[in-house]
Design a protein around this motif. Structure first.
Motif, PDB file in Angstrom:
ATOM      1  N   LEU A  78     -17.467  15.648  -4.986  1.00 53.87           N
ATOM      2  CA  LEU A  78     -17.558  16.930  -4.273  1.00 53.87           C
ATOM      3  C   LEU A  78     -18.580  16.848  -3.139  1.00 53.87           C
ATOM      4  O   LEU A  78     -18.331  17.297  -2.026  1.00 53.87           O
ATOM      5  CB  LEU A  78     -17.924  18.053  -5.248  1.00 53.87           C
ATOM      6  CG  LEU A  78     -16.800  18.494  -6.188  1.00 53.87           C
ATOM      7  CD1 LEU A  78     -17.338  19.358  -7.315  1.00 53.87           C
ATOM      8  CD2 LEU A  78     -15.704  19.243  -5.431  1.00 53.87           C
ATOM      9  N   ASN A  79     -19.727  16.241  -3.423  1.00 57.09           N
ATOM     10  CA  ASN A  79     -20.778  16.131  -2.398  1.00 57.09           C
ATOM     11  C   ASN A  79     -20.382  15.200  -1.260  1.00 57.09           C
ATOM     12  O   ASN A  79     -20.857  15.345  -0.133  1.00 57.09           O
ATOM     13  CB  ASN A  79     -22.095  15.647  -3.025  1.00 57.09           C
ATOM     14  CG  ASN A  79     -22.737  16.711  -3.898  1.00 57.09           C
ATOM     15  OD1 ASN A  79     -22.611  17.894  -3.619  1.00 57.09           O
ATOM     16  ND2 ASN A  79     -23.395  16.314  -4.965  1.00 57.09           N
ATOM     17  N   ARG A  86     -17.677  15.201   0.172  1.00 51.03           N
ATOM     18  CA  ARG A  86     -16.779  15.941   1.073  1.00 51.03           C
ATOM     19  C   ARG A  86     -15.496  15.145   1.374  1.00 51.03           C
ATOM     20  O   ARG A  86     -15.127  14.933   2.519  1.00 51.03           O
ATOM     21  CB  ARG A  86     -17.475  16.276   2.402  1.00 51.03           C
ATOM     22  CG  ARG A  86     -18.716  17.132   2.278  1.00 51.03           C
ATOM     23  CD  ARG A  86     -18.347  18.569   1.882  1.00 51.03           C
ATOM     24  NE  ARG A  86     -19.397  19.516   2.187  1.00 51.03           N
ATOM     25  CZ  ARG A  86     -20.389  19.846   1.357  1.00 51.03           C
ATOM     26  NH1 ARG A  86     -20.471  19.268   0.186  1.00 51.03           N
ATOM     27  NH2 ARG A  86     -21.276  20.754   1.693  1.00 51.03           N
ATOM     28  N   TYR A 121     -18.518  26.643  -6.869  1.00 47.83           N
ATOM     29  CA  TYR A 121     -18.920  26.825  -5.471  1.00 47.83           C
ATOM     30  C   TYR A 121     -17.933  26.089  -4.562  1.00 47.83           C
ATOM     31  O   TYR A 121     -17.600  26.551  -3.479  1.00 47.83           O
ATOM     32  CB  TYR A 121     -20.338  26.294  -5.264  1.00 47.83           C
ATOM     33  CG  TYR A 121     -20.819  26.371  -3.829  1.00 47.83           C
ATOM     34  CD1 TYR A 121     -21.303  27.566  -3.310  1.00 47.83           C
ATOM     35  CD2 TYR A 121     -20.774  25.255  -3.005  1.00 47.83           C
ATOM     36  CE1 TYR A 121     -21.741  27.645  -1.985  1.00 47.83           C
ATOM     37  CE2 TYR A 121     -21.209  25.325  -1.679  1.00 47.83           C
ATOM     38  CZ  TYR A 121     -21.686  26.519  -1.186  1.00 47.83           C
ATOM     39  OH  TYR A 121     -22.113  26.605   0.119  1.00 47.83           O
ATOM     40  N   TYR A 122     -17.462  24.942  -5.029  1.00 47.73           N
ATOM     41  CA  TYR A 122     -16.558  24.108  -4.220  1.00 47.73           C
ATOM     42  C   TYR A 122     -15.074  24.363  -4.494  1.00 47.73           C
ATOM     43  O   TYR A 122     -14.236  24.152  -3.621  1.00 47.73           O
ATOM     44  CB  TYR A 122     -16.823  22.623  -4.491  1.00 47.73           C
ATOM     45  CG  TYR A 122     -18.174  22.134  -4.048  1.00 47.73           C
ATOM     46  CD1 TYR A 122     -18.466  21.942  -2.704  1.00 47.73           C
ATOM     47  CD2 TYR A 122     -19.176  21.843  -4.977  1.00 47.73           C
ATOM     48  CE1 TYR A 122     -19.712  21.473  -2.291  1.00 47.73           C
ATOM     49  CE2 TYR A 122     -20.420  21.375  -4.565  1.00 47.73           C
ATOM     50  CZ  TYR A 122     -20.680  21.192  -3.229  1.00 47.73           C
ATOM     51  OH  TYR A 122     -21.907  20.731  -2.820  1.00 47.73           O
ATOM     52  N   CYS A 123     -14.741  24.778  -5.721  1.00 51.38           N
ATOM     53  CA  CYS A 123     -13.323  24.801  -6.152  1.00 51.38           C
ATOM     54  C   CYS A 123     -13.013  25.993  -7.042  1.00 51.38           C
ATOM     55  O   CYS A 123     -13.893  26.501  -7.736  1.00 51.38           O
ATOM     56  CB  CYS A 123     -13.008  23.554  -7.003  1.00 51.38           C
ATOM     57  SG  CYS A 123     -13.385  21.982  -6.263  1.00 51.38           S
ATOM     58  N   LYS A 175      -9.854  22.835  -4.109  1.00 52.85           N
ATOM     59  CA  LYS A 175     -10.985  23.096  -3.224  1.00 52.85           C
ATOM     60  C   LYS A 175     -10.807  24.388  -2.436  1.00 52.85           C
ATOM     61  O   LYS A 175      -9.720  24.679  -1.951  1.00 52.85           O
ATOM     62  CB  LYS A 175     -11.161  21.924  -2.258  1.00 52.85           C
ATOM     63  CG  LYS A 175     -11.848  20.718  -2.901  1.00 52.85           C
ATOM     64  CD  LYS A 175     -11.910  19.527  -1.967  1.00 52.85           C
ATOM     65  CE  LYS A 175     -12.917  19.756  -0.859  1.00 52.85           C
ATOM     66  NZ  LYS A 175     -12.961  18.601   0.057  1.00 52.85           N
ATOM     67  N   HIS A 176     -11.887  25.144  -2.319  1.00 44.83           N
ATOM     68  CA  HIS A 176     -11.894  26.339  -1.474  1.00 44.83           C
ATOM     69  C   HIS A 176     -11.829  25.930  -0.004  1.00 44.83           C
ATOM     70  O   HIS A 176     -12.421  24.920   0.386  1.00 44.83           O
ATOM     71  CB  HIS A 176     -13.199  27.131  -1.649  1.00 44.83           C
ATOM     72  CG  HIS A 176     -13.429  27.679  -3.019  1.00 44.83           C
ATOM     73  ND1 HIS A 176     -12.551  28.531  -3.646  1.00 44.83           N
ATOM     74  CD2 HIS A 176     -14.468  27.502  -3.888  1.00 44.83           C
ATOM     75  CE1 HIS A 176     -13.031  28.854  -4.830  1.00 44.83           C
ATOM     76  NE2 HIS A 176     -14.186  28.251  -5.007  1.00 44.83           N
ATOM     77  N   PRO A 218     -16.546  28.259   0.906  1.00 45.72           N
ATOM     78  CA  PRO A 218     -17.176  28.603  -0.378  1.00 45.72           C
ATOM     79  C   PRO A 218     -17.138  30.111  -0.624  1.00 45.72           C
ATOM     80  O   PRO A 218     -17.082  30.900   0.328  1.00 45.72           O
ATOM     81  CB  PRO A 218     -18.611  28.105  -0.217  1.00 45.72           C
ATOM     82  CG  PRO A 218     -18.552  27.095   0.873  1.00 45.72           C
ATOM     83  CD  PRO A 218     -17.456  27.541   1.799  1.00 45.72           C
ATOM     84  N   GLU A 239     -27.339  25.003   0.617  1.00 41.80           N
ATOM     85  CA  GLU A 239     -26.583  24.768  -0.630  1.00 41.80           C
ATOM     86  C   GLU A 239     -27.462  24.130  -1.706  1.00 41.80           C
ATOM     87  O   GLU A 239     -27.415  24.520  -2.875  1.00 41.80           O
ATOM     88  CB  GLU A 239     -25.386  23.848  -0.375  1.00 41.80           C
ATOM     89  CG  GLU A 239     -24.277  24.489   0.425  1.00 41.80           C
ATOM     90  CD  GLU A 239     -23.149  23.515   0.720  1.00 41.80           C
ATOM     91  OE1 GLU A 239     -23.168  22.371   0.210  1.00 41.80           O
ATOM     92  OE2 GLU A 239     -22.229  23.904   1.464  1.00 41.80           O
TER      93      GLU A 239
END
Length: 295
Positions: free
Chosen positions: A141-142, A144, A180-182, A210-211, A214, A221
């Motif tokens: 996730l980090n 990207r 926060y991500y998904c 994934k959003h 966010p 973040e």
């Protein structure tokens, strides 16, 4: 039609042929039920134009189902002993690339750029090693990655925490970090009986999409996640007490914390598990000027 790898008989044949022994330190549990694998892949909604990233292919049981459904599969395997096994079991498929690497150290973005040119729809689909599930998810996730999301298997207890809603005992900083991500949902429960060797716990497959943006817009973040971790440090404590103990110089800044809670519309006597991610976002932004010198 090729024989599925993921049957008890075929799995035993392959393991015997290569004299393979399971390494507990690598969390190796191989699936031996093709129906479960077909189900996992179906939850990823792959097409012949899709790409799939896999972590820990084992002897290729899930990999072959991904190869049948997707245009390209890139699979990261840390155990060198499995490379000749995979070369053999996946020989019918010319759309699979095995990368011998620890996923936690790999430059996954670079691999995607090299191996998945012109593939726009990419999913991570994997039976994750249970002992590093959270670090793997957070790294991916980090990083990207240019992906649509994840369909991944893990311990049911971890899946419950990731998908938990505010006000439940499973809800915590991990729930917030992932959500926060998904969007996060449990797609299916997988009994321990369909693995070789059998793990001690049941598993679950979760789907994370994934959003586009966010659910909350924050100044920083990393600081949001710092605040959420501090808020859950001791679940029985109020958020006010946890923040004092968990933030650097928190005890010296009691009044600042109290003021930030009031500004955010949060009662100081509430506990962390009652706060939605939007409330944590407001709180992190209110605390930020006093606790961060990040530019």
């Amino acid at each position: 039609m090729y024989k599925d790898i993921a049957t008890p008989i075929r799995t035993k044949e392959i393991l015997t042929k290569y004299g393979f022994s399971f390494k507990k330190s690598l969390g190796q549990n191989f699936l031996i039920d093709p129906n479960i694998l077909r189900n996992i892949v179906s939850h990823a909604n792959l097409t012949k134009d899709s790409g799939a990233i896999e972590v820990g292919p084992g002897i290729g049981a899930l990999t072959e189902h991904l190869a049948r459904a997707a245009k390209k599969v890139v699979s990261f395997e840390i155990d060198q002993r499995l490379l000749p096994v995979l070369e053999d079991t996946l020989s019918p498929y010319d759309n699979v690339k095995i990368v011998h690497s620890d996923i936690l150290k790999a430059d996954v973005v670079k691999v995607i750029q090299e191996e998945m040119t012109n593939i726009k729809d990419i999913m991570v689909v994997a039976n994750l090693p249970y002992y590093v599930t959270t670090p793997i998810l957070m790294k991916l996730l980090n990083d990207r990655l240019p992906i649509r999301g994840f369909v991944v298997m893990m311990q049911k207890e971890v899946a419950d925490r990731i998908t938990a809603k505010p006000g439940t005992k499973e809800y915590g900083s991990l729930s917030i970090a992932i959500q926060y991500y998904c969007t996060a949902e449990i797609a299916m429960i997988v009994p321990k009986t369909v693995f070789m060797p059998q793990p001690n716990v049941d598993s679950a497959v979760i789907r994370l999409i994934k959003h586009d943006t966010p659910p909350v817009n924050v100044i920083d973040e990393d600081f949001l996640f710092e605040v959420t971790r501090a808020s859950f440090a001791q679940r029985r404590k109020t958020i006010f007490n946890n923040l004092q103990a968990g933030l650097q110089n928190g005890k010296k800044n009691k009044e600042v914390i109290l003021s930030a809670l009031q500004m955010s519309g949060i009662e100081p006597t509430r506990r962390g598990e009652t706060l939605a991610i939007e409330e944590f976002g407001r709180l992190a932004d209110a605390l930020y000027p006093h606790f961060c010198n990040r530019q």
